[in-house]
Design an enzyme around this catalytic site. Structure first.
Site, PDB file in Angstrom:
ATOM      1  N   ASP A 298       0.852  -1.194   0.000  1.00 19.95           N
ATOM      2  CA  ASP A 298       0.000   0.000   0.000  1.00 19.95           C
ATOM      3  C   ASP A 298       0.883   1.237   0.000  1.00 19.95           C
ATOM      4  O   ASP A 298       1.972   1.227   0.601  1.00 19.95           O
ATOM      5  CB  ASP A 298      -0.910   0.010   1.242  1.00 19.95           C
ATOM      6  N   LYS A 390     -19.544   0.551 -11.340  1.00 17.67           N
ATOM      7  CA  LYS A 390     -19.442   1.838 -12.030  1.00 17.67           C
ATOM      8  C   LYS A 390     -18.720   1.714 -13.374  1.00 17.67           C
ATOM      9  O   LYS A 390     -18.681   2.659 -14.164  1.00 17.67           O
ATOM     10  CB  LYS A 390     -18.755   2.860 -11.140  1.00 17.67           C
ATOM     11  N   ASN A 426     -21.626  -1.421  -4.220  1.00 20.17           N
ATOM     12  CA  ASN A 426     -21.200  -0.826  -2.957  1.00 20.17           C
ATOM     13  C   ASN A 426     -21.172  -1.856  -1.840  1.00 20.17           C
ATOM     14  O   ASN A 426     -21.982  -2.775  -1.817  1.00 20.17           O
ATOM     15  CB  ASN A 426     -22.164   0.298  -2.552  1.00 20.17           C
TER      16      ASN A 426
END
Length: 583
Positions: A298, A390, A426
């Protein structure tokens, strides 16, 4: 057994004492000798009847701190029954029970009722006054003996179970943990009769049944509602407040943990974006399912530190690195040789990517391309791209970048590396999602802002979504885009109403502020209806989209340097319908 013996001996002593006092009060403490002669005979009859009736009402099986007004009511009824029967016996067999004054029976009834009740209330009164704990009459929904362990935890000791409600007809009328089991049809009656102040839902119920239970509890003004929650890091359980996630989330019925374990166990797994909402949960799941080693990658120092601390007892390596630098990634792959790569790193917030288009393209598209290319070069067995709803007929830059990632994943020459994408909607509670935002607004006493009264989204709990991601990846052979069944879409306004309801803050209202740039009213998970089934109902496969990989690479290079990036994005993804200003 010790408790039963203690109460039995105590009741003998109290009954002797109250009867003796009753005799003395009746005769002003000068009891005639002939009345003393049959004292023990009267006591024996009375106490024998008390034992029988007390046992019937299960008064010897109630623990100190579980003693409530309901038990007081049972003691009163038991005394009324005992002394009524005794009085009838006295009237019918007066000659055999003489001498005995009727007033003695009445006095003893009152004294016995007061002292036996006080004894049982005494410890609870002392505990509550000493520690400031307010014990709550608690209803357990779901006959589950494991709840006893949770209630022994110091932080849960304020909950005093007084009854159980369960859906099994076999259990109704029986006793568990010395508590009577009632059916669901008696739920309202039990709550009213036993003065219920809190409820613990100890079993896992279908969403429909859970909502039904919640609606009844809400109608009866029960606000302290707990559910038994299994922590994602293991099998340990805890009590937590019921949340909107529990009431609205879609729960997949075909999670195959064995399939996931076979996929993950004893493998070296690299997770990009390992500190994010999805990445961190996938990291936990991989640790849980027995990964040989976890490479947590990360670029956010704080996020990486947080997940590293959480999983420090597992075999992990923390790499603070950006996916945009392929030369840095190559060193990581060369050193650790991951067998499975799960790519969760991405910019996902629609408005921020709209305002930072180059960064969105660089991180999402180039970062994904780097990770795929380097995984192929170093022979990773499986590459898993985390995608989004999306990406379907995108109306914003973020969704379009993810669609391009899907196209690259499907069409790149992958040699022995199986590359799959998993697309879902979501998840409840992820960073930047509406739930943390709504919670913050409620805590600050602000009205909740919703963009549009008709806007809907798919929702699933993060742990379950991540398990399905791993499950889908395990069955992939390369080139698939898997779609997770997210259930029925939920109106955001309904979610907001439910959160206000759960908070008890009726003064908070909902305000509509208009759709944000690039935001859709309805999300989609498929581009067309020709999806294929898998052996799992919750997982389907989208039809492949063929795109010449050399042409795609060229267009991505042009995208990085061209002035009109929106036009170039539309060229790569023709279905991209940029809705810049919908307010």
């Amino acid at each position: 057994m010790k408790r039963i013996l203690f109460f039995l001996i105590s009741d003998i002593i109290i009954s002797l004492f109250t009867l003796y006092v009753a005799y003395n009060l009746r005769f002003n403490f000068k009891v005639p000798s002939n009345f003393i002669d049959n004292f023990f005979s009267i006591f024996f009859i009375l106490f024998s009847m008390k034992i029988v009736v007390f046992v019937y009402f299960r008064l010897y099986r109630t623990a100190w701190r579980f003693f409530s007004l309901y038990e007081v009511k049972k003691i009163l009824i038991a005394h009324v029954i005992v002394y009524s029967i005794f009085f009838i016996l006295f009237l019918n067999f007066k000659e055999n029970m003489q001498p005995l004054a009727r007033s003695i029976i009445i006095i003893d009834f009152l004294l016995s009722l007061v002292f036996i009740t006080l004894l049982r209330l005494s410890k609870r009164i002392i505990l509550e006054s000493g520690k400031g704990i307010k014990y709550k009459n608690t209803l357990i929904i779901g006959a589950n003996s494991s709840v006893k362990v949770l209630l022994n935890d110091e932080k849960n000791k304020k909950y005093t179970p007084v009854a159980i409600v369960d859906g099994s007809d076999i259990l109704v009328g029986t006793y568990i943990l010395n508590l009577e089991v009632f059916g669901f049809k008696d739920l309202k009656k039990v709550i009213k009769n036993k003065n219920i102040e809190a409820v613990i839902i100890s079993k896992e119920y279908s969403q429909k049944r859970l909502v039904e239970i919640y609606e009844i509890l809400n109608e009866l003004k029960i606000t302290d509602i707990k559910i038994v929650n299994t922590l994602s890091s293991g099998n340990k359980k805890e009590l937590k407040d019921i949340g909107v996630e529990d009431l609205l989330a879609r729960h997949p019925k075909d999670l195959d943990k064995k399939q996931i374990e076979n996929f993950i166990k004893d493998k070296v797994v690299l997770i990009t974006g390992a500190g994010g909402s999805i990445g961190s949960e996938i990291s936990r799941q991989c640790a849980l399912f027995g990964a040989k080693q976890l490479i947590l990658l990360d670029h956010s120092e704080f996020n990486l530190y947080t997940i590293t601390e959480e999983l420090k007892d597992s075999n992990i390596v923390s790499v603070m690195q950006t996916v945009r630098k392929i030369e840095f990634l190559e060193k990581t792959f060369e050193k650790y040789r991951p067998q499975i790569v799960i790519h969760a790193a991405a910019y996902k917030h629609v408005p921020l990517v709209e305002d930072n288009i180059l960064e969105g393209i660089s991180n999402n598209i180039i970062g994904t391309k780097n990770c795929i290319d380097i995984s192929i070069k170093y022979g990773a067995e499986k590459f898993v791209l985390i995608s989004t709803d999306k990406a379907v007929r995108p109306t914003n830059v973020m969704g379009t970048t993810k669609r391009i990632c899907e196209l690259y994943a499907q069409n790149v020459k992958s040699d022995k590396t199986e590359i799959v994408a998993v697309r879902f909607g979501n998840v409840l509670g992820s960073s930047g999602s509406v739930i943390p935002k709504f919670k913050s607004q409620i805590e600050q006493g602000k009205n909740i802002t919703v963009t549009h009264p008709d806007i809907t989204r798919y929702f699933m709990l993060i742990p379950e979504a991540c398990e399905l991601v791993l499950q889908a990846a395990s069955i992939g052979k390369g080139g698939e885009i898997f779609i997770l069944d997210m259930g029925e879409p939920i109106k955001i306004v309904d979610l907001a109403k439910k959160m206000i309801e759960l908070s008890g803050r009726s003064e908070i209202k909902i305000e509509f502020c208009g759709l944000r740039p690039g935001e859709k009213l309805y999300e989609e998970l498929l581009i067309n209806d020709s999806d294929q089934k898998t052996k799992y109902e919750s997982i389907t496969v989208a039809s492949p989209t063929i795109f010449d990989i050399d042409e795609l690479n060229q267009k991505i290079e042009e995208l990085l340097v061209c002035e009109d990036k929106i036009a170039k994005l539309k060229e790569i993804v023709p279905e991209f319908n940029h809705q810049l200003n919908l307010q």
